[in-house]
Design a protein around this motif. Structure first.
Motif, PDB file in Angstrom:
ATOM      1  N   SER A 116       0.826  -1.200   0.000  1.00 14.08           N
ATOM      2  CA  SER A 116       0.000   0.000   0.000  1.00 14.08           C
ATOM      3  C   SER A 116       0.865   1.256   0.000  1.00 14.08           C
ATOM      4  N   LEU A 117       0.411   2.260  -0.735  1.00  9.20           N
ATOM      5  CA  LEU A 117       1.108   3.545  -0.751  1.00  9.20           C
ATOM      6  C   LEU A 117       0.796   4.349   0.497  1.00  9.20           C
ATOM      7  N   LEU A 118      -0.397   4.161   1.043  1.00  7.07           N
ATOM      8  CA  LEU A 118      -0.840   4.932   2.196  1.00  7.07           C
ATOM      9  C   LEU A 118      -0.665   4.127   3.476  1.00  7.07           C
ATOM     10  N   SER A 119      -0.030   4.742   4.454  1.00  8.34           N
ATOM     11  CA  SER A 119       0.142   4.090   5.746  1.00  8.34           C
ATOM     12  C   SER A 119      -1.176   4.105   6.507  1.00  8.34           C
ATOM     13  N   PRO A 120      -1.340   3.237   7.519  1.00 11.32           N
ATOM     14  CA  PRO A 120      -2.565   3.253   8.323  1.00 11.32           C
ATOM     15  C   PRO A 120      -2.843   4.622   8.934  1.00 11.32           C
ATOM     16  N   ASP A 121      -1.790   5.320   9.366  1.00 15.45           N
ATOM     17  CA  ASP A 121      -1.987   6.650   9.941  1.00 15.45           C
ATOM     18  C   ASP A 121      -2.494   7.639   8.886  1.00 15.45           C
ATOM     19  N   SER A 122      -1.951   7.527   7.663  1.00 21.69           N
ATOM     20  CA  SER A 122      -2.399   8.410   6.587  1.00 21.69           C
ATOM     21  C   SER A 122      -3.856   8.149   6.244  1.00 21.69           C
ATOM     22  N   VAL A 123      -4.237   6.878   6.255  1.00 23.30           N
ATOM     23  CA  VAL A 123      -5.619   6.521   5.951  1.00 23.30           C
ATOM     24  C   VAL A 123      -6.565   7.137   6.977  1.00 23.30           C
ATOM     25  N   LYS A 124      -6.184   7.116   8.240  1.00 20.56           N
ATOM     26  CA  LYS A 124      -7.024   7.695   9.289  1.00 20.56           C
ATOM     27  C   LYS A 124      -7.210   9.194   9.081  1.00 20.56           C
ATOM     28  N   VAL A 125      -6.118   9.867   8.731  1.00 18.34           N
ATOM     29  CA  VAL A 125      -6.207  11.313   8.479  1.00 18.34           C
ATOM     30  C   VAL A 125      -7.113  11.583   7.279  1.00 18.34           C
ATOM     31  N   LEU A 126      -6.945  10.799   6.222  1.00 20.59           N
ATOM     32  CA  LEU A 126      -7.749  11.006   5.023  1.00 20.59           C
ATOM     33  C   LEU A 126      -9.220  10.677   5.259  1.00 20.59           C
ATOM     34  N   GLU A 127      -9.486   9.668   6.079  1.00 23.31           N
ATOM     35  CA  GLU A 127     -10.878   9.354   6.412  1.00 23.31           C
ATOM     36  C   GLU A 127     -11.562  10.557   7.054  1.00 23.31           C
ATOM     37  N   LYS A 128     -10.829  11.250   7.914  1.00 15.51           N
ATOM     38  CA  LYS A 128     -11.381  12.437   8.558  1.00 15.51           C
ATOM     39  C   LYS A 128     -11.567  13.567   7.542  1.00 15.51           C
ATOM     40  N   ASP A 129     -10.554  13.766   6.701  1.00 12.11           N
ATOM     41  CA  ASP A 129     -10.646  14.829   5.694  1.00 12.11           C
ATOM     42  C   ASP A 129     -11.765  14.560   4.697  1.00 12.11           C
ATOM     43  N   PHE A 130     -11.862  13.312   4.253  1.00 10.68           N
ATOM     44  CA  PHE A 130     -12.843  12.970   3.221  1.00 10.68           C
ATOM     45  C   PHE A 130     -14.263  12.908   3.765  1.00 10.68           C
ATOM     46  N   SER A 131     -14.423  12.962   5.062  1.00 13.79           N
ATOM     47  CA  SER A 131     -15.770  13.024   5.631  1.00 13.79           C
ATOM     48  C   SER A 131     -16.440  14.351   5.263  1.00 13.79           C
ATOM     49  N   GLN A 132     -15.636  15.328   4.818  1.00 10.44           N
ATOM     50  CA  GLN A 132     -16.173  16.630   4.412  1.00 10.44           C
ATOM     51  C   GLN A 132     -16.678  16.628   2.972  1.00 10.44           C
ATOM     52  N   LEU A 133     -16.381  15.564   2.211  1.00  9.79           N
ATOM     53  CA  LEU A 133     -16.789  15.516   0.813  1.00  9.79           C
ATOM     54  C   LEU A 133     -18.309  15.590   0.696  1.00  9.79           C
ATOM     55  N   LYS A 134     -18.760  16.338  -0.288  1.00  9.82           N
ATOM     56  CA  LYS A 134     -20.196  16.525  -0.483  1.00  9.82           C
ATOM     57  C   LYS A 134     -20.683  15.787  -1.730  1.00  9.82           C
ATOM     58  N   ASP A 135     -20.259  16.248  -2.892  1.00 11.63           N
ATOM     59  CA  ASP A 135     -20.651  15.606  -4.148  1.00 11.63           C
ATOM     60  C   ASP A 135     -19.575  14.622  -4.593  1.00 11.63           C
ATOM     61  N   PRO A 136     -19.965  13.562  -5.286  1.00 14.93           N
ATOM     62  CA  PRO A 136     -18.956  12.636  -5.834  1.00 14.93           C
ATOM     63  C   PRO A 136     -18.034  13.363  -6.807  1.00 14.93           C
ATOM     64  N   VAL A 137     -16.783  12.942  -6.836  1.00 14.49           N
ATOM     65  CA  VAL A 137     -15.799  13.536  -7.740  1.00 14.49           C
ATOM     66  C   VAL A 137     -15.296  12.462  -8.692  1.00 14.49           C
ATOM     67  N   SER A 138     -15.589  12.630  -9.968  1.00 12.04           N
ATOM     68  CA  SER A 138     -15.060  11.700 -10.966  1.00 12.04           C
ATOM     69  C   SER A 138     -13.641  12.108 -11.328  1.00 12.04           C
ATOM     70  N   ILE A 139     -12.785  11.115 -11.475  1.00  9.58           N
ATOM     71  CA  ILE A 139     -11.385  11.360 -11.803  1.00  9.58           C
ATOM     72  C   ILE A 139     -10.988  10.402 -12.916  1.00  9.58           C
ATOM     73  N   ILE A 140     -10.412  10.930 -13.976  1.00 14.53           N
ATOM     74  CA  ILE A 140      -9.929  10.082 -15.064  1.00 14.53           C
ATOM     75  C   ILE A 140      -8.409  10.084 -15.039  1.00 14.53           C
ATOM     76  N   VAL A 141      -7.822   8.897 -14.994  1.00  4.88           N
ATOM     77  CA  VAL A 141      -6.362   8.742 -14.998  1.00  4.88           C
ATOM     78  C   VAL A 141      -5.956   8.169 -16.348  1.00  4.88           C
ATOM     79  N   PHE A 142      -5.193   8.929 -17.118  1.00  2.00           N
ATOM     80  CA  PHE A 142      -4.718   8.482 -18.424  1.00  2.00           C
ATOM     81  C   PHE A 142      -3.262   8.040 -18.304  1.00  2.00           C
ATOM     82  N   THR A 143      -2.962   6.870 -18.812  1.00  2.00           N
ATOM     83  CA  THR A 143      -1.584   6.368 -18.814  1.00  2.00           C
ATOM     84  C   THR A 143      -1.253   5.801 -20.186  1.00  2.00           C
ATOM     85  N   GLU A 144       0.042   5.681 -20.455  1.00  2.00           N
ATOM     86  CA  GLU A 144       0.504   5.139 -21.731  1.00  2.00           C
ATOM     87  C   GLU A 144       1.586   4.108 -21.452  1.00  2.00           C
TER      88      GLU A 144
END
Length: 310
Positions: free
Chosen positions: A10-38
Motif C-alpha cells: 500500500s502507498l498509504l500508511s494506516p496513519d495516513s488513511v485515518k487522516v484522510l478518512e477524517k478529511d474525506f468526511s467533508q466531501l459533499k458531491d462525488p468527484v469523478s477522476i480520469i487517470v490516463f496512462t501510456e
C-alpha cells in the motif's frame, strides 16, 4: 509459503488513511477522476498514480476514478498526450495534473478533490469578488516538482480559480521531471513558474492577490535579453535587485527616467531568504519571499531586471 505474512504494498500508511478518512468526511458531491496512462512511458509514475487513486477510492465512495489509455477515444476527446495525466471532475471543471501526484504534490491532489466536491475554495472573499471582473478565457500552466514545498500553494490557488470560474479558467499542473518536453518548451526548470495563456507571469510562489491580478490582466513579465554588441541607452543603472533597488527603479521610471536593474544573485536579496519580516510598513508579519515576489512583480511592469549580471 504457509505461515509467511503477505507483504503490504500500500502507498498509504494506516496513519495516513485515518487522516484522510477524517478529511474525506467533508466531501459533499462525488468527484469523478480520469487517470490516463501510456504503456512504456513513465511507467513507475503511471503505476503510482493508478494505485494511489485506487486506494483513495477505497477510503470513500465519493472518489470515483476511471482508468484510460492515452490514444484512446476518451483521450482524444480531452486532448491528452502526457502520461500520466489526471483529470479532476472533468464534467464540471477543466483541471488536469500532468505527472504523478507524489511528494509535495500529493497534497495538491487531496485539496483539489475536496474543493471540487464541496465547491469551496481557498480563495478569500476579496479574490472571489475580483474574479467577477474576468471576462475572457484563461489557460493557466503551473510548473511544479515533487520536492518543491511552495508549489502546492501556487497550484491550489490556480485550481481554486478554475473551480470558481469553470467556464473561463482552465488549469494544468505540470511536473517538470515527467514532462521534460514541456519544461524545455517553456524553459521552466525553476519552480513554481506560472504561465497564463502561454505568457510567463510569475516566477516563484505568488501571493493570492498577485496571482488573481495576473489572471485578470494576463500581462507577461517583461523580459529583455542582452544582445552582444548592442547598446541601449538608460538614464539610470541600479545595481542590486533588493528592496532598495526595486523601489528605486519603480520611482525612477515613474519620474520619467529609463532604468535597468542588474542583479548577480537572486532577486530580492537577503530579504527573499528571510523566513519572516515583521518591520515592513503595512505588514505586521509577512514571509520575506512573499514580500519580495510582490515587489518584483510590480517592478518588472516598469523596468528591465537582468539576473546573473554584475
Amino acid at each position: 509459503m504457509r505461515g509467511m505474512k503477505k507483504k503490504d504494498h500500500s502507498l498509504l500508511s494506516p496513519d495516513s488513511v485515518k487522516v484522510l478518512e477524517k478529511d474525506f468526511s467533508q466531501l459533499k458531491d462525488p468527484v469523478s477522476i480520469i487517470v490516463f496512462t501510456e504503456k512504456g512511458r513513465n511507467e513507475p509514475f503511471n503505476e503510482f498514480s493508478v494505485n494511489l487513486l485506487k486506494e483513495l477510492s477505497g477510503i470513500t465512495d465519493k472518489i470515483r476514478p476511471v482508468f484510460e489509455q492515452v490514444g484512446g477515444e476518451l483521450s482524444k476527446k480531452y486532448d491528452i498526450s502526457a502520461s500520466p495525466t489526471i483529470l479532476i471532475g472533468p464534467e464540471r471543471f477543466n483541471i488536469r495534473l500532468l505527472g504523478a501526484p507524489a511528494g509535495e504534490e500529493a497534497g495538491t491532489l487531496m485539496v483539489s478533490i475536496l474543493m471540487a466536491s464541496t465547491g469551496q475554495t481557498v480563495l478569500s472573499g476579496a479574490s472571489r469578488n475580483r474574479l467577477n471582473d474576468l471576462k475572457e478565457s484563461r489557460n493557466v500552466k503551473v510548473f511544479v516538482s515533487p520536492t518543491c514545498p511552495y508549489c502546492p500553494q501556487q497550484a491550489v490557488v490556480a485550481i481554486s480559480a478554475a473551480i470558481e470560474k469553470p467556464d473561463l479558467v482552465s488549469v494544468e499542473i505540470i511536473e517538470i521531471f515527467e514532462n521534460r518536453d514541456l519544461a524545455e518548451q517553456y524553459n521552466a526548470f525553476s519552480v513554481p513558474q506560472v504561465f497564463i495563456n502561454d505568457n510567463l507571469v510569475g516566477l516563484g510562489v505568488q501571493p493570492e492577490e498577485v496571482f488573481i491580478e495576473e489572471l485578470i490582466t494576463a500581462a507577461p513579465i517583461k523580459t529583455e535579453e542582452a544582445v552582444p554588441g548592442e547598446h541601449k541607452e538608460r538614464d539610470l543603472v541600479i545595481v542590486g535587485a533588493g528592496p532598495a533597488g526595486l523601489t528605486a527603479a519603480i520611482y525612477a521610471e515613474r519620474s520619467g527616467l529609463k532604468s535597468v536593474v542588474l542583479e548577480r544573485s537572486n532577486i530580492g536579496g537577503q530579504v527573499a531568504i528571510t523566513p519572516t519580516v515583521e518591520n515592513y510598513p503595512g505588514f505586521t508579519r509577512i514571509g520575506g519571499k512573499t514580500l519580495m515576489d510582490m515587489m518584483a512583480q510590480q517592478a518588472v511592469t516598469y523596468t528591465d531586471i537582468r539576473e546573473g549580471e554584475e
